[in-house]
Design a protein around this motif. Structure first.
Motif, PDB file in Angstrom:
ATOM      1  N   HIS A  10      -3.419  -8.216   0.822  1.00  0.00           N
ATOM      2  CA  HIS A  10      -4.152  -7.072   1.341  1.00  0.00           C
ATOM      3  C   HIS A  10      -5.619  -7.102   0.895  1.00  0.00           C
ATOM      4  O   HIS A  10      -6.019  -7.973   0.132  1.00  0.00           O
ATOM      5  CB  HIS A  10      -3.485  -5.780   0.861  1.00  0.00           C
ATOM      6  CG  HIS A  10      -3.226  -5.802  -0.614  1.00  0.00           C
ATOM      7  ND1 HIS A  10      -2.060  -6.290  -1.139  1.00  0.00           N
ATOM      8  CD2 HIS A  10      -3.987  -5.459  -1.671  1.00  0.00           C
ATOM      9  CE1 HIS A  10      -2.116  -6.225  -2.450  1.00  0.00           C
ATOM     10  NE2 HIS A  10      -3.278  -5.734  -2.807  1.00  0.00           N
ATOM     11  N   ILE A  11      -6.400  -6.140   1.356  1.00  0.00           N
ATOM     12  CA  ILE A  11      -7.828  -6.077   1.045  1.00  0.00           C
ATOM     13  C   ILE A  11      -8.070  -5.151  -0.142  1.00  0.00           C
ATOM     14  O   ILE A  11      -7.541  -4.039  -0.200  1.00  0.00           O
ATOM     15  CB  ILE A  11      -8.627  -5.591   2.268  1.00  0.00           C
ATOM     16  CG1 ILE A  11      -8.504  -6.610   3.394  1.00  0.00           C
ATOM     17  CG2 ILE A  11     -10.090  -5.364   1.910  1.00  0.00           C
ATOM     18  CD1 ILE A  11      -9.174  -6.213   4.685  1.00  0.00           C
ATOM     19  N   THR A  24     -12.384  -8.403  -0.527  1.00  0.00           N
ATOM     20  CA  THR A  24     -11.697  -9.677  -0.402  1.00  0.00           C
ATOM     21  C   THR A  24     -10.209  -9.424  -0.235  1.00  0.00           C
ATOM     22  O   THR A  24      -9.720  -8.345  -0.539  1.00  0.00           O
ATOM     23  CB  THR A  24     -11.968 -10.586  -1.616  1.00  0.00           C
ATOM     24  OG1 THR A  24     -11.459 -11.881  -1.357  1.00  0.00           O
ATOM     25  CG2 THR A  24     -11.358 -10.021  -2.884  1.00  0.00           C
ATOM     26  N   ARG A  25      -9.511 -10.442   0.222  1.00  0.00           N
ATOM     27  CA  ARG A  25      -8.055 -10.337   0.359  1.00  0.00           C
ATOM     28  C   ARG A  25      -7.401 -10.968  -0.851  1.00  0.00           C
ATOM     29  O   ARG A  25      -7.844 -11.998  -1.347  1.00  0.00           O
ATOM     30  CB  ARG A  25      -7.605 -11.022   1.643  1.00  0.00           C
ATOM     31  CG  ARG A  25      -8.141 -10.327   2.875  1.00  0.00           C
ATOM     32  CD  ARG A  25      -7.694 -10.986   4.146  1.00  0.00           C
ATOM     33  NE  ARG A  25      -6.254 -11.067   4.278  1.00  0.00           N
ATOM     34  CZ  ARG A  25      -5.479 -10.120   4.823  1.00  0.00           C
ATOM     35  NH1 ARG A  25      -6.030  -9.027   5.272  1.00  0.00           N
ATOM     36  NH2 ARG A  25      -4.173 -10.288   4.916  1.00  0.00           N
ATOM     37  N   THR A  26      -6.340 -10.337  -1.360  1.00  0.00           N
ATOM     38  CA  THR A  26      -5.685 -10.800  -2.568  1.00  0.00           C
ATOM     39  C   THR A  26      -4.270 -10.252  -2.654  1.00  0.00           C
ATOM     40  O   THR A  26      -3.887  -9.376  -1.881  1.00  0.00           O
ATOM     41  CB  THR A  26      -6.482 -10.356  -3.814  1.00  0.00           C
ATOM     42  OG1 THR A  26      -5.863 -10.878  -4.987  1.00  0.00           O
ATOM     43  CG2 THR A  26      -6.555  -8.852  -3.923  1.00  0.00           C
ATOM     44  N   GLU A  31      -3.367  -2.115  -1.669  1.00  0.00           N
ATOM     45  CA  GLU A  31      -4.379  -1.967  -0.616  1.00  0.00           C
ATOM     46  C   GLU A  31      -5.369  -0.877  -0.997  1.00  0.00           C
ATOM     47  O   GLU A  31      -4.982   0.228  -1.368  1.00  0.00           O
ATOM     48  CB  GLU A  31      -3.698  -1.601   0.702  1.00  0.00           C
ATOM     49  CG  GLU A  31      -4.641  -1.392   1.859  1.00  0.00           C
ATOM     50  CD  GLU A  31      -5.090  -2.675   2.518  1.00  0.00           C
ATOM     51  OE1 GLU A  31      -6.213  -2.686   3.059  1.00  0.00           O
ATOM     52  OE2 GLU A  31      -4.330  -3.657   2.490  1.00  0.00           O
ATOM     53  N   GLY A  32      -6.670  -1.200  -0.979  1.00  0.00           N
ATOM     54  CA  GLY A  32      -7.716  -0.220  -1.264  1.00  0.00           C
ATOM     55  C   GLY A  32      -8.096  -0.089  -2.726  1.00  0.00           C
ATOM     56  O   GLY A  32      -9.023   0.646  -3.057  1.00  0.00           O
ATOM     57  N   ASP A  33      -7.410  -0.775  -3.656  1.00  0.00           N
ATOM     58  CA  ASP A  33      -7.760  -0.716  -5.075  1.00  0.00           C
ATOM     59  C   ASP A  33      -9.132  -1.343  -5.315  1.00  0.00           C
ATOM     60  O   ASP A  33      -9.632  -2.124  -4.501  1.00  0.00           O
ATOM     61  CB  ASP A  33      -6.736  -1.466  -5.926  1.00  0.00           C
ATOM     62  CG  ASP A  33      -5.475  -0.668  -6.185  1.00  0.00           C
ATOM     63  OD1 ASP A  33      -5.446   0.523  -5.825  1.00  0.00           O
ATOM     64  OD2 ASP A  33      -4.525  -1.248  -6.744  1.00  0.00           O
TER      65      ASP A  33
END
Length: 73
Positions: A10-11, A24-26, A31-33
């Motif tokens: 998620h982003i 970034t995606r990780t 999500e949203g952190d």
């Protein structure tokens, strides 16, 4: 392929030490952190080529140099 085999991708927002942010995606967090970095490429000497100050805590460096001084380094 098995279900639920891979972690959630998620982003998140990454906040650098100078306050700049990027997304970034990780798989880290949710999500949203926001991931707040203590050290990043803008300040770390490994990336900036900053002073190569070597801290000799407890005499480790001098002990190493003394141990291997005769090997021709």
């Amino acid at each position: 392929m098995k279900k639920d085999l891979h972690p959630d991708y998620h982003i998140v927002t990454v906040k650098m030490t100078d306050g700049t942010e990027f997304q970034t995606r990780t798989t880290w967090g949710k999500e949203g952190d926001t991931l707040v970095l203590d050290i990043d490429p803008t300040v770390h000497p490994a990336w900036t080529g900053g002073s190569s100050r070597l801290l000799d805590q407890g005499g480790r460096v001098s002990k190493f140099k003394k141990k291997y001084e005769g090997l021709g380094f």
